[in-house]
Write a protein that holds these residues in place. Structure first.
Motif, PDB file in Angstrom:
ATOM      1  N   ALA A 408      58.017  36.657  46.033  1.00  0.00           N
ATOM      2  CA  ALA A 408      58.888  36.492  44.887  1.00  0.00           C
ATOM      3  C   ALA A 408      58.790  37.724  43.998  1.00  0.00           C
ATOM      4  O   ALA A 408      57.808  38.454  44.019  1.00  0.00           O
ATOM      5  N   LEU A 413      58.998  37.112  37.362  1.00  0.00           N
ATOM      6  CA  LEU A 413      58.304  35.850  37.134  1.00  0.00           C
ATOM      7  C   LEU A 413      57.347  35.954  35.954  1.00  0.00           C
ATOM      8  O   LEU A 413      57.198  35.009  35.183  1.00  0.00           O
ATOM      9  N   ASP A 416      59.227  35.435  32.870  1.00  0.00           N
ATOM     10  CA  ASP A 416      59.721  34.060  32.721  1.00  0.00           C
ATOM     11  C   ASP A 416      58.618  33.039  32.472  1.00  0.00           C
ATOM     12  O   ASP A 416      58.901  31.917  32.030  1.00  0.00           O
ATOM     13  N   LEU A 417      57.358  33.393  32.747  1.00  0.00           N
ATOM     14  CA  LEU A 417      56.296  32.394  32.818  1.00  0.00           C
ATOM     15  C   LEU A 417      56.027  31.703  31.485  1.00  0.00           C
ATOM     16  O   LEU A 417      55.898  30.475  31.425  1.00  0.00           O
ATOM     17  N   TRP A 450      55.956  25.440  40.241  1.00  0.00           N
ATOM     18  CA  TRP A 450      56.887  25.912  39.216  1.00  0.00           C
ATOM     19  C   TRP A 450      58.298  25.719  39.750  1.00  0.00           C
ATOM     20  O   TRP A 450      58.682  26.346  40.734  1.00  0.00           O
ATOM     21  N   HIS A 452      61.503  26.815  39.442  1.00  0.00           N
ATOM     22  CA  HIS A 452      62.275  27.913  38.868  1.00  0.00           C
ATOM     23  C   HIS A 452      63.767  27.664  39.096  1.00  0.00           C
ATOM     24  O   HIS A 452      64.165  27.220  40.165  1.00  0.00           O
ATOM     25  N   ILE A 458      58.031  27.196  43.367  1.00  0.00           N
ATOM     26  CA  ILE A 458      57.089  28.299  43.566  1.00  0.00           C
ATOM     27  C   ILE A 458      55.671  27.737  43.521  1.00  0.00           C
ATOM     28  O   ILE A 458      55.311  27.006  42.588  1.00  0.00           O
ATOM     29  N   THR A 462      51.653  32.296  44.065  1.00  0.00           N
ATOM     30  CA  THR A 462      52.605  33.184  43.395  1.00  0.00           C
ATOM     31  C   THR A 462      52.582  32.959  41.894  1.00  0.00           C
ATOM     32  O   THR A 462      52.714  33.904  41.106  1.00  0.00           O
ATOM     33  N   LEU A 463      52.409  31.719  41.484  1.00  0.00           N
ATOM     34  CA  LEU A 463      52.360  31.378  40.063  1.00  0.00           C
ATOM     35  C   LEU A 463      51.226  32.114  39.363  1.00  0.00           C
ATOM     36  O   LEU A 463      51.415  32.727  38.296  1.00  0.00           O
ATOM     37  N   ALA A 466      51.841  35.896  39.116  1.00  0.00           N
ATOM     38  CA  ALA A 466      52.700  36.211  37.974  1.00  0.00           C
ATOM     39  C   ALA A 466      51.910  36.135  36.670  1.00  0.00           C
ATOM     40  O   ALA A 466      52.102  36.956  35.763  1.00  0.00           O
TER      41      ALA A 466
END
Length: 662
Positions: A408, A413, A416-417, A450, A452, A458, A462-463, A466
């Motif tokens: 991703a 991300l 956006d988190l 997540w 998204h 996600i 990956t979370l 980010a």
């Protein structure tokens, strides 16, 4: 200078090493696999144009592998050599339908196999040349899609008229004199299902007098035309009918991309591959006619979104099977909007006869790099699509210069988190942990997801990547801990005997005063300490094991239990076992799945289990997917397992149903 060896992908369930050695000895750069899992991604990342599927003795697995790879092989202009047992004519037909281009029946000699590889390689080279140069005969014609109202010219007619191969019908009609235009419209009106074929003549600039032979196909919802210069007959061959697909087949899509890449522009070029989910099941259940109708409906939805958001200049093509490509020179904000709209449109139910089919999609997206060709751009999009398919529930994966292929877009991300936590986009699911001896659900691992708006679901890896980029690791960990404890504290009485496993990060362990902070959080939630297991990821770096040991000893002394997670993937496994107070050892899924592999694989897993049990630890195997894996793990002494064999990560409501069913 000697040319680099050509890459070759081999998938063989029983003779991987033998085939790999033979091909390597003949000069191939071999990437070999013996399991289906991840095969599509491995084929794409290998850079190979030829895939070998060894279906001898395992026709079912061979067909499944061919089906998995067929779309990627066709979309990337490759070849698939299927090795089959002699006499399996049914298997050969099914493999052909799945995408195999060449076959070799056993028994065969080494020389025959190498010759078959060369034939397959030449086929792939020929496909690559044709896609770059276009069809040799440059046929003249067009196709008008009645559903999308899109007119597509064959490359030959497009080049002759000096216009794009996609155009509006009115643009073509305006090129005719008024009298000829009236004749064209009259011919179009004459066509009916009872009278599907007609023709009309007119003068064409640069061609003289021509006849256009029209044919209506109501089932496929399009009109085909063959443009015949007078004095020559229309081309009736099958390749003419294929060529009439214009920019809507794989070859024409590549030529479109090649032209755009050659004309460097300020606005970036993006390509996305869109694969429908569960299409094969619908096709099997309702028949090919229903499947074809569904594909047309799906393409109509994609067309509508693309033309509205990205404009008429965007490319829309069906690459293979149920996979479409969309490409456009557009700003990323417009691409993201188109992605979000396409995902939403394809998630809506489709009507199939008297039934309703819910499909959804997976998408791989790539942005063109400075040195990209059409083939490399599409291959990176294919790799991203393969990653999306391999993930638990991700709708989309992005491949570009800022992140590793298939991952991703971490930078985006990270931005956006913070907002995602405020909006409640991060949720919690629970994956059951099952007793090997009784089959009862004895615990769960809490997993963050997540949701998204564009990229879909996600996962935690990956979370947290980010979060690391945004310097929000501690904030995210606190947020997840609060969510998990609040949900678990509200569990119904039926879940009172289930343990809860919660992950702690290396950053948590390094925080001064974390033990008191965490225990206060647990007590405030109302969840019992003695039902809580804290998992430490073995692949995460704990810089000071003495501090970690002290902290975990405090937590363990209050009733919590400690597990080392993902054992077998990192670099400090034995140091962790020696230094940390542990109750559970969780074998990483890759290691656990190897239990049914070679004798050496089984010996390694047996050694890990024996070592853990000698230390008094309960062994949990992750990622168990088959009965064979579970049986082998049970024989070696594994006590608990989790994985798709029981269930994926689920909500509390689904967890309760699973518990009651056990």
């Amino acid at each position: 200078m000697t040319a680099a060896p050509a890459p070759l992908f081999i998938l063989s369930f029983r003779q991987r090493d033998e085939l790999a050695s033979l091909a390597a000895g003949a000069g191939w750069q071999v990437v070999a696999a013996r399991r289906i899992g991840g095969a599509e991604r491995r084929f794409l990342s290998s850079g190979a144009a030829v895939a070998v599927i060894d279906a001898r003795g395992a026709p079912g697995d061979g067909l499944a592998a061919a089906t998995m790879l067929g779309g990627a092989v066709e979309a990337n202009g490759g070849a698939m050599l299927a090795l089959v047992s002699r006499g399996e004519t049914v298997t050969i037909a099914a493999l052909y339908d799945a995408g195999a281009t060449h076959f070799l029946a056993s028994p065969f000699s080494d020389t025959e196999l190498l010759q078959a590889l060369r034939f397959a390689s030449r086929h792939a080279e020929r496909m690559a040349r044709e896609w770059q140069a276009g069809p040799a005969f440059a046929p003249l014609g067009w196709r008008y899609d009645l559903a999308t109202r899109l007119l597509i010219l064959t490359p030959g007619l497009s080049a002759l008229l000096g216009i794009e191969d996609e155009s509006g019908a009115r643009a073509l009609l305006r090129r005719l004199d008024p009298g000829d235009r009236a004749a064209a419209l009259a011919a179009l009106r004459r066509m009916t299902p009872a009278r599907p074929a007609t023709a009309f003549a007119h003068d064409a600039t640069g061609m003289g007098r021509v006849v256009q032979h029209l044919q209506l196909d109501m089932a496929a919802q399009h009109i085909d035309a063959v443009v015949e210069p007078l004095g020559s007959a229309p081309e009736p061959a099958a390749e003419m009918r294929e060529a009439l697909a214009g920019a809507r087949d794989a070859g024409s899509a590549r030529r479109w991309l090649t032209r755009r890449l050659a004309n460097a522009e300020v606005v970036p070029l993006h390509a996305m591959l869109i694969a429908l989910n569960r299409f094969d099941m619908v096709n099997t259940a309702y028949g090919r006619a229903a499947g074809d109708a569904l594909l047309r409906s799906a393409q109509k939805r994609i067309d509508d979104v693309v033309h509205e958001v990205l404009g008429r200049d965007a490319l829309i093509a069906r690459m293979s099977g149920s996979t479409f490509v969309v490409a456009a020179t557009s700003l990323r904000t417009r691409i993201d909007l188109a992605l979000e709209r396409i995902v939403g449109e394809l998630a809506r139910p489709f009507v199939t006869g008297e039934s309703i089919a819910v499909l959804g999609c997976r998408i791989g997206l790539a942005e063109a790099l400075a040195d990209d060709s059409a083939a490399t751009l599409l291959r990176r999009a294919s790799e991203a699509l393969a990653e999306a398919r391999d993930s638990d529930s991700a709708t989309m994966r992005f491949a570009d210069s800022r992140a590793e292929s298939g991952s991703a877009p971490i930078d985006r991300l990270a931005v956006d988190l913070n907002r995602a936590m405020e909006r409640g986009e991060i949720g919690i699911l629970f994956q059951p942990q099952v007793s090997v001896s009784s089959g009862a659900i004895v615990g769960v691992e809490a997993l963050a997801r997540w949701e998204h708006g564009v990229l879909g679901s996600i996962g935690a890896e990956t979370l947290f990547a980010a979060a690391a980029r945004a310097d929000l690791e501690i904030g995210l960990s606190d947020h997840i801990q609060k969510l998990v404890l609040a949900q678990a504290a509200a569990w119904p009485a039926a879940l009172a005997g289930v343990r809860l496993a919660l992950n702690l990060t290396a950053a948590d362990i390094a925080r001064p005063g974390f033990a008191d902070l965490f225990l206060d959080r647990v007590d405030a939630s109302g969840f019992p300490r003695n039902r809580l297991t804290l998992e430490i990821t073995e692949s995460g770096l704990i810089e000071d094991l003495s501090i970690a040991s002290t902290l975990l000893s405090v937590l363990r002394g209050t009733g919590c239990r400690i597990a080392i997670d993902d054992f077998g993937t990192g670099y400090s496994s034995l140091a962790y076992l020696k230094a940390l107070p542990l109750d559970y050892l969780k074998i990483d899924k890759k290691l656990a799945q190897d239990i049914t592999g070679s004798p050496r694989d089984r010996i390694v897993v047996r050694g890990v289990i024996d070592m853990a049990r000698s230390l008094g630890l309960t062994v949990i195997a992750e990622g168990v997917e088959t009965d064979a894996q579970l049986e082998a793990l049970a024989k070696e002494g594994c006590q608990i397992y989790q994985g798709f064999l029981c269930s994926e990560a689920v909500t509390t409501e689904v967890l309760l149903r699973l518990l009651l069913e056990k």
